[in-house]
Design a protein around this motif. Structure first.
Motif, PDB file in Angstrom:
ATOM      1  N   ARG A 144      33.100  46.074  29.722  1.00 12.53           N
ATOM      2  CA  ARG A 144      31.782  45.562  30.071  1.00 12.53           C
ATOM      3  C   ARG A 144      31.861  44.088  30.437  1.00 12.53           C
ATOM      4  N   THR A 145      30.765  43.570  30.947  1.00 11.49           N
ATOM      5  CA  THR A 145      30.652  42.150  31.252  1.00 11.49           C
ATOM      6  C   THR A 145      29.483  41.554  30.471  1.00 11.49           C
TER       7      THR A 145
ATOM      8  N   THR B 141      31.955  40.209  25.826  1.00 12.98           N
ATOM      9  CA  THR B 141      30.901  39.252  26.164  1.00 12.98           C
ATOM     10  C   THR B 141      31.472  38.027  26.873  1.00 12.98           C
ATOM     11  N   LEU B 142      32.800  37.860  26.843  1.00 12.07           N
ATOM     12  CA  LEU B 142      33.437  36.745  27.539  1.00 12.07           C
ATOM     13  C   LEU B 142      33.926  37.134  28.926  1.00 12.07           C
ATOM     14  N   ASN B 143      33.554  38.319  29.400  1.00  2.00           N
ATOM     15  CA  ASN B 143      33.853  38.752  30.765  1.00  2.00           C
ATOM     16  C   ASN B 143      32.714  38.322  31.688  1.00  2.00           C
TER      17      ASN B 143
ATOM     18  N   SER C   4      35.299  40.299  40.746  1.00  2.00           N
ATOM     19  CA  SER C   4      34.782  40.479  39.391  1.00  2.00           C
ATOM     20  C   SER C   4      35.902  40.282  38.381  1.00  2.00           C
ATOM     21  N   ILE C   5      35.632  39.452  37.369  1.00  2.00           N
ATOM     22  CA  ILE C   5      36.605  39.184  36.311  1.00  2.00           C
ATOM     23  C   ILE C   5      36.126  39.871  35.039  1.00  2.00           C
ATOM     24  N   ALA C   6      36.806  40.952  34.685  1.00  2.00           N
ATOM     25  CA  ALA C   6      36.459  41.711  33.481  1.00  2.00           C
ATOM     26  C   ALA C   6      37.708  42.427  32.993  1.00  2.00           C
ATOM     27  N   ASN C   7      38.038  42.257  31.735  1.00  2.00           N
ATOM     28  CA  ASN C   7      39.224  42.892  31.175  1.00  2.00           C
ATOM     29  C   ASN C   7      39.041  43.089  29.677  1.00  2.00           C
TER      30      ASN C   7
END
Length: 293
Positions: free
Chosen positions: A78-79, A154-156, A260-263
């Motif tokens: 999630r982002t 939550t930091l994505n 998009s930056i999400a990991n």
């Protein structure tokens, strides 16, 4: 006396003399007294991780080293659903967990090969000091130490506006081909990333975004390894990534607005892990922050 009786009496007398002599001899020594003295078995030495924990915890100013978690649990990535602000000043000392300014997003010290983190005085507060740059012949033997959180989606930032950075102090002796300051994620293996680093032996800081098989880097020709504190800040605003040094813009690179930056990776400070070739930071770090809006 017949010859037969004389032989029987002689043999009987010899037997009695032999028994008497044997009775006067000291008993044989116990088997364990022969050769090296017997000793009580010694317990096996503790493993490296245990030695590191005990050594770090016993010295004032050192952060107790912990063990890394297993791989992040599978699941949907999630982002951030809304604005996020995270700041680490490290002013709380070693007596309590390292958390952000609101007591959340805990970071844990991790180490290998005896690497340890120290809290040192910086102005009226504290800063984080990392192991000296390793000069051993084999990199695999080098002390390594970082701060690492747990999985925290939550930091994505996704495609939202992102600001992150830290204050660093480095000397020329701290430089190497890779020194990661703050990062979340990786730039390879189809994992997206945002990162602040001081790469190369020229002391150039750079901001990095990675995703969709591409890497975007904003890097100026400025040397920050001069023994003074410098504030480094990365800002991603839709189509560009900008690095500022001490509040002055220093480098900008274009990035796709759709990137998009999400990991599922945790936040890390001072390196990308504790294994070999971890881009270990050397020097001091303070005032780490992340802001998503």
């Amino acid at each position: 006396m017949s010859r037969k009786r004389w032989w029987a009496a002689s043999i009987g007398a010899l037997v009695l003399v032999g028994l008497a002599v044997h009775a006067q001899r000291p008993s044989s020594p116990p088997a364990f007294a022969v050769g090296r003295p017997a000793v009580s078995p010694q317990p096996a030495p503790p493993d490296l991780a245990t030695r590191t924990q005990r050594g770090a915890g016993a010295l004032a100013g050192l952060l107790p080293i912990q063990q890394p978690d297993a791989s992040p649990p599978p699941g949907r990535i999630r982002t951030a659903s809304g604005p996020v602000t995270v700041r680490y000043t490290f002013d709380g000392g070693v007596g309590r967990p390292i958390t952000d300014h609101l007591g959340r997003h805990e970071l844990r010290p991790l180490g290998q090969n005896g690497g340890a983190l120290r809290l040192v005085r910086q102005g009226s507060g504290l800063a984080l000091s990392y192991p000296d740059r390793c000069r051993l012949a084999h990199e695999r033997d080098c002390p390594r130490a970082i701060l690492e959180g747990r999985r925290d989606d939550t930091l994505n930032p996704g495609t939202k506006r992102l600001q992150y950075g830290a204050a660093v102090r480095m000397s020329p002796a701290d430089l190497s081909e890779g020194a990661n300051v703050v990062q979340k994620g990786y730039s390879v293996g189809r994992v997206s990333q945002y990162k602040l680093q001081v790469d190369h032996r020229l002391g150039h800081p750079s901001c990095v975004l990675a995703g969709d098989g591409a890497i975007y880097r904003a890097e100026p020709t400025v040397n920050v390894a001069d023994g003074r504190w410098h504030k480094l800040e990365c800002t991603r605003a839709r189509s560009k990534l900008t690095l500022t040094i001490d509040d002055a813009p220093a480098a900008t690179v274009a990035v796709p607005p759709s990137l998009s930056i999400a990991n599922a990776e945790p936040l890390r400070v001072g390196g990308k892990g504790t294994g070999k070739s971890n881009d270990q930071f050397a020097g001091e770090i303070d005032n780490v922050f992340i802001q998503i809006s």
